[in-house]
Design a protein around this motif. Structure first.
Motif, PDB file in Angstrom:
ATOM      1  N   ALA A   1       0.832  -1.211   0.000  1.00 45.75           N
ATOM      2  CA  ALA A   1       0.000   0.000   0.000  1.00 45.75           C
ATOM      3  C   ALA A   1       0.863   1.257   0.000  1.00 45.75           C
ATOM      4  CB  ALA A   1      -0.932  -0.003   1.210  1.00 45.75           C
ATOM      5  N   LEU A   2       1.986   1.231   0.721  1.00 43.77           N
ATOM      6  CA  LEU A   2       2.889   2.387   0.754  1.00 43.77           C
ATOM      7  C   LEU A   2       3.530   2.610  -0.616  1.00 43.77           C
ATOM      8  CD1 LEU A   2       4.613   1.823   4.220  1.00 43.77           C
ATOM      9  CD2 LEU A   2       3.074   3.708   3.621  1.00 43.77           C
ATOM     10  N   ILE A   3       3.927   1.521  -1.273  1.00 35.83           N
ATOM     11  CA  ILE A   3       4.502   1.655  -2.615  1.00 35.83           C
ATOM     12  C   ILE A   3       3.466   2.218  -3.581  1.00 35.83           C
ATOM     13  CG2 ILE A   3       5.349   0.380  -4.623  1.00 35.83           C
ATOM     14  CD1 ILE A   3       6.608  -1.627  -2.646  1.00 35.83           C
ATOM     15  N   LEU A   4       2.311   1.578  -3.633  1.00 39.09           N
ATOM     16  CA  LEU A   4       1.282   1.979  -4.602  1.00 39.09           C
ATOM     17  C   LEU A   4       0.764   3.387  -4.318  1.00 39.09           C
ATOM     18  CD1 LEU A   4      -0.677  -1.397  -4.936  1.00 39.09           C
ATOM     19  CD2 LEU A   4       0.984  -0.420  -6.539  1.00 39.09           C
ATOM     20  N   GLY A   5       0.582   3.710  -3.042  1.00 38.04           N
ATOM     21  CA  GLY A   5       0.144   5.057  -2.690  1.00 38.04           C
ATOM     22  C   GLY A   5       1.168   6.102  -3.100  1.00 38.04           C
ATOM     23  N   SER A   6       2.441   5.777  -2.929  1.00 37.64           N
ATOM     24  CA  SER A   6       3.509   6.709  -3.302  1.00 37.64           C
ATOM     25  C   SER A   6       3.590   6.913  -4.811  1.00 37.64           C
ATOM     26  CB  SER A   6       4.866   6.201  -2.787  1.00 37.64           C
ATOM     27  OG  SER A   6       4.870   6.152  -1.373  1.00 37.64           O
ATOM     28  N   LEU A   7       3.111   5.931  -5.562  1.00 37.50           N
ATOM     29  CA  LEU A   7       3.133   6.021  -7.028  1.00 37.50           C
ATOM     30  C   LEU A   7       1.862   6.639  -7.588  1.00 37.50           C
ATOM     31  CD1 LEU A   7       4.794   2.581  -7.830  1.00 37.50           C
ATOM     32  CD2 LEU A   7       5.858   4.837  -7.937  1.00 37.50           C
ATOM     33  N   GLY A   8       0.914   6.990  -6.705  1.00 35.66           N
ATOM     34  CA  GLY A   8      -0.291   7.669  -7.157  1.00 35.66           C
ATOM     35  C   GLY A   8      -1.422   6.739  -7.549  1.00 35.66           C
ATOM     36  N   VAL A   9      -1.446   5.516  -6.974  1.00 36.61           N
ATOM     37  CA  VAL A   9      -2.548   4.581  -7.222  1.00 36.61           C
ATOM     38  C   VAL A   9      -3.698   4.912  -6.268  1.00 36.61           C
ATOM     39  CG1 VAL A   9      -3.243   2.148  -7.080  1.00 36.61           C
ATOM     40  CG2 VAL A   9      -1.026   2.767  -8.086  1.00 36.61           C
ATOM     41  N   SER A  10      -4.923   4.828  -6.748  1.00 30.87           N
ATOM     42  CA  SER A  10      -6.090   5.159  -5.912  1.00 30.87           C
ATOM     43  C   SER A  10      -6.276   4.131  -4.803  1.00 30.87           C
ATOM     44  CB  SER A  10      -7.354   5.191  -6.775  1.00 30.87           C
ATOM     45  OG  SER A  10      -7.684   3.872  -7.202  1.00 30.87           O
ATOM     46  N   LYS A  11      -6.965   4.549  -3.738  1.00 30.88           N
ATOM     47  CA  LYS A  11      -7.250   3.617  -2.637  1.00 30.88           C
ATOM     48  C   LYS A  11      -8.038   2.411  -3.126  1.00 30.88           C
ATOM     49  CE  LYS A  11      -7.156   6.539   1.485  1.00 30.88           C
ATOM     50  NZ  LYS A  11      -7.970   7.157   2.553  1.00 30.88           N
ATOM     51  N   ASP A  12      -8.984   2.621  -4.016  1.00 32.88           N
ATOM     52  CA  ASP A  12      -9.798   1.506  -4.508  1.00 32.88           C
ATOM     53  C   ASP A  12      -8.933   0.418  -5.136  1.00 32.88           C
ATOM     54  OD1 ASP A  12     -12.142   2.629  -3.651  1.00 32.88           O
ATOM     55  OD2 ASP A  12     -12.784   3.349  -5.619  1.00 32.88           O
ATOM     56  N   LEU A  13      -7.931   0.818  -5.918  1.00 32.96           N
ATOM     57  CA  LEU A  13      -7.070  -0.171  -6.561  1.00 32.96           C
ATOM     58  C   LEU A  13      -6.051  -0.759  -5.587  1.00 32.96           C
ATOM     59  CD1 LEU A  13      -6.531   1.336 -10.129  1.00 32.96           C
ATOM     60  CD2 LEU A  13      -8.093  -0.469  -9.403  1.00 32.96           C
ATOM     61  N   ILE A  14      -5.663   0.016  -4.584  1.00 31.79           N
ATOM     62  CA  ILE A  14      -4.813  -0.528  -3.519  1.00 31.79           C
ATOM     63  C   ILE A  14      -5.583  -1.623  -2.766  1.00 31.79           C
ATOM     64  CG2 ILE A  14      -3.686  -0.023  -1.307  1.00 31.79           C
ATOM     65  CD1 ILE A  14      -2.976   2.753  -2.478  1.00 31.79           C
ATOM     66  N   PHE A  15      -6.846  -1.346  -2.449  1.00 30.18           N
ATOM     67  CA  PHE A  15      -7.685  -2.349  -1.773  1.00 30.18           C
ATOM     68  C   PHE A  15      -7.854  -3.594  -2.654  1.00 30.18           C
ATOM     69  CE2 PHE A  15      -9.877   1.307   0.606  1.00 30.18           C
ATOM     70  CZ  PHE A  15      -9.129   1.097   1.755  1.00 30.18           C
ATOM     71  N   LYS A  16      -7.986  -3.397  -3.954  1.00 23.78           N
ATOM     72  CA  LYS A  16      -8.190  -4.524  -4.861  1.00 23.78           C
ATOM     73  C   LYS A  16      -6.992  -5.471  -4.814  1.00 23.78           C
ATOM     74  CE  LYS A  16      -9.352  -5.630  -9.672  1.00 23.78           C
ATOM     75  NZ  LYS A  16      -9.562  -5.096 -11.021  1.00 23.78           N
ATOM     76  N   ASP A  17      -5.776  -4.903  -4.853  1.00 20.55           N
ATOM     77  CA  ASP A  17      -4.583  -5.745  -4.741  1.00 20.55           C
ATOM     78  C   ASP A  17      -4.544  -6.423  -3.374  1.00 20.55           C
ATOM     79  OD1 ASP A  17      -1.747  -6.685  -5.208  1.00 20.55           O
ATOM     80  OD2 ASP A  17      -1.461  -5.353  -3.493  1.00 20.55           O
ATOM     81  N   TYR A  18      -4.804  -5.668  -2.335  1.00 22.40           N
ATOM     82  CA  TYR A  18      -4.767  -6.169  -0.953  1.00 22.40           C
ATOM     83  C   TYR A  18      -5.688  -7.382  -0.789  1.00 22.40           C
ATOM     84  CZ  TYR A  18      -5.678  -5.855   4.148  1.00 22.40           C
ATOM     85  OH  TYR A  18      -5.849  -6.109   5.490  1.00 22.40           O
ATOM     86  N   LEU A  19      -6.894  -7.312  -1.334  1.00 25.24           N
ATOM     87  CA  LEU A  19      -7.897  -8.363  -1.139  1.00 25.24           C
ATOM     88  C   LEU A  19      -7.622  -9.611  -1.972  1.00 25.24           C
ATOM     89  CD1 LEU A  19     -11.086  -6.124  -0.938  1.00 25.24           C
ATOM     90  CD2 LEU A  19     -10.053  -7.426   0.937  1.00 25.24           C
ATOM     91  N   LEU A  20      -6.742  -9.518  -2.958  1.00 27.03           N
ATOM     92  CA  LEU A  20      -6.356 -10.704  -3.735  1.00 27.03           C
ATOM     93  C   LEU A  20      -5.769 -11.791  -2.839  1.00 27.03           C
ATOM     94  CD1 LEU A  20      -4.608  -9.522  -7.035  1.00 27.03           C
ATOM     95  CD2 LEU A  20      -6.531 -11.104  -6.834  1.00 27.03           C
ATOM     96  N   THR A  21      -5.205 -11.388  -1.714  1.00 21.45           N
ATOM     97  CA  THR A  21      -4.627 -12.331  -0.761  1.00 21.45           C
ATOM     98  C   THR A  21      -5.612 -13.429  -0.382  1.00 21.45           C
ATOM     99  OG1 THR A  21      -2.925 -10.909   0.191  1.00 21.45           O
ATOM    100  CG2 THR A  21      -3.914 -12.504   1.682  1.00 21.45           C
ATOM    101  N   ASN A  22      -6.876 -13.070  -0.179  1.00 23.87           N
ATOM    102  CA  ASN A  22      -7.851 -14.068   0.277  1.00 23.87           C
ATOM    103  C   ASN A  22      -8.036 -15.187  -0.751  1.00 23.87           C
ATOM    104  OD1 ASN A  22      -8.215 -12.684   2.640  1.00 23.87           O
ATOM    105  ND2 ASN A  22     -10.038 -11.595   1.945  1.00 23.87           N
ATOM    106  N   GLU A  23      -7.948 -14.841  -2.027  1.00 26.31           N
ATOM    107  CA  GLU A  23      -8.060 -15.860  -3.078  1.00 26.31           C
ATOM    108  C   GLU A  23      -6.779 -16.670  -3.175  1.00 26.31           C
ATOM    109  OE1 GLU A  23     -10.251 -17.996  -5.436  1.00 26.31           O
ATOM    110  OE2 GLU A  23     -11.064 -16.174  -4.540  1.00 26.31           O
ATOM    111  N   LEU A  24      -5.642 -15.976  -3.154  1.00 29.07           N
ATOM    112  CA  LEU A  24      -4.362 -16.635  -3.398  1.00 29.07           C
ATOM    113  C   LEU A  24      -3.897 -17.493  -2.224  1.00 29.07           C
ATOM    114  CD1 LEU A  24      -2.488 -13.733  -5.226  1.00 29.07           C
ATOM    115  CD2 LEU A  24      -3.559 -15.742  -6.233  1.00 29.07           C
ATOM    116  N   ARG A  25      -4.401 -17.216  -1.015  1.00 28.92           N
ATOM    117  CA  ARG A  25      -3.981 -17.997   0.147  1.00 28.92           C
ATOM    118  C   ARG A  25      -4.945 -19.149   0.482  1.00 28.92           C
ATOM    119  NH1 ARG A  25       0.063 -17.636   3.223  1.00 28.92           N
ATOM    120  NH2 ARG A  25      -1.071 -18.932   4.701  1.00 28.92           N
ATOM    121  N   LYS A  26      -6.006 -19.298  -0.281  1.00 30.79           N
ATOM    122  CA  LYS A  26      -7.014 -20.317   0.066  1.00 30.79           C
ATOM    123  C   LYS A  26      -6.433 -21.716   0.286  1.00 30.79           C
ATOM    124  CE  LYS A  26     -11.585 -18.760  -1.395  1.00 30.79           C
ATOM    125  NZ  LYS A  26     -12.587 -18.773  -2.472  1.00 30.79           N
ATOM    126  N   PRO A  27      -5.661 -22.267  -0.656  1.00 34.04           N
ATOM    127  CA  PRO A  27      -5.139 -23.626  -0.442  1.00 34.04           C
ATOM    128  C   PRO A  27      -4.229 -23.723   0.790  1.00 34.04           C
ATOM    129  CG  PRO A  27      -4.930 -22.970  -2.747  1.00 34.04           C
ATOM    130  CD  PRO A  27      -5.301 -21.740  -1.982  1.00 34.04           C
TER     131      PRO A  27
END
Length: 249
Positions: free
Chosen positions: A152-178
């Motif tokens: 989030a610090l990297i993406l925020g520093s590069l000017g990415v919106s909060k919505d897209l930062i949250f989208k990357d963040y929430l991918l964890t739930n899918e990728l960690r399922k197994p």
């Protein structure tokens, strides 16, 4: 041997000013332990990996040290060194007086407010901005909280919106399922109740409310993201322009 859990490149994300985060420079994952050779080959050849940044604490890195990869520098930054019980087992955490949900909110406060976390994230951002276009893999144990805020610090520093930062963040739930299911199955054999397993699942997943809590603290206590990065993480006034020049196109 295993694959790299919760792995992704956080490039190719658009910024609010019409640019795009370059791909191949910011890789995030869970721990880099007993990883298959095919994965290591991909990191070296496809991503040209140069540096691994391990955000775990001493207990974690001692018990499960990262794989050594020839030609790749290893840097350990203990983000939670000021926080007690960071290496506690699920069983110990479940004996605490608060719910797992409350514990996660507390953690996301500590990631913003503790001196050790601020110094750690300062070191992390300094490494990135002073070594332009140097591909890094950054991780903690699960690659979700300490790593989630780092992303989030990297993406925020590069000017990415909060919505897209949250989208990357929430991918964890899918990728960690197994991987999460494996942990749950193992804990079942140790006699944990269904209620306890539900609490463990809360600890193993991410929730947008947690990262949003960090952002709210940044706004309320420090006057916004840019002021937090400059005043609390001690980045220079030109930091954001340097980041965007190096890592967006």
């Amino acid at each position: 041997m295993k694959s790299l859990v919760n792995f992704r490149d956080i490039g190719n994300i658009p910024t609010v000013d019409g640019r795009t985060v370059k791909s191949g420079f910011f890789l995030r994952s869970g721990e880099v332990v007993n990883v298959e050779n095919t994965v290591i080959d991909r990191l070296l050849n496809e991503y040209r990996l140069r540096t691994i940044v391990d955000l775990r604490g001493k207990k974690e890195t001692t018990e499960r040290p990262d794989d050594k990869i020839v030609g790749v520098d290893y840097v350990n930054i203990d983000i939670l060194k000021d926080v007690k019980g960071q290496g506690a087992s699920f069983e110990e955490l479940l004996q605490g007086s608060h719910s797992a949900d409350k514990g996660m909110f507390d953690l996301y406060e500590e990631l913003i407010l503790t001196k050790g976390a601020k110094k750690g994230y300062q070191q992390f951002l300094e490494m990135i901005v002073s070594n332009p276009e140097n591909p890094i893999l950054f991780h903690c144990f699960a690659g979700k909280d300490r790593t989630g805020l780092a992303a989030a610090l990297i993406l925020g520093s590069l000017g990415v919106s909060k919505d897209l930062i949250f989208k990357d963040y929430l991918l964890t739930n899918e990728l960690r399922k197994p991987a999460n299911q494996q942990i749950i199955d193992q804990l079942k054999t140790q006699g944990l109740t269904d209620d306890q397993l539900q609490e463990v699942l809360v600890m193993m997943n991410v929730d947008q409310r947690y990262l949003d809590h960090s952002f709210k603290i940044i706004d309320q206590e420090f006057g916004g993201f840019e002021k937090y990065v400059v005043d609390e993480l001690n980045m220079s006034a030109g930091f954001f322009d340097e980041m965007k020049n190096a890592y967006t196109a």
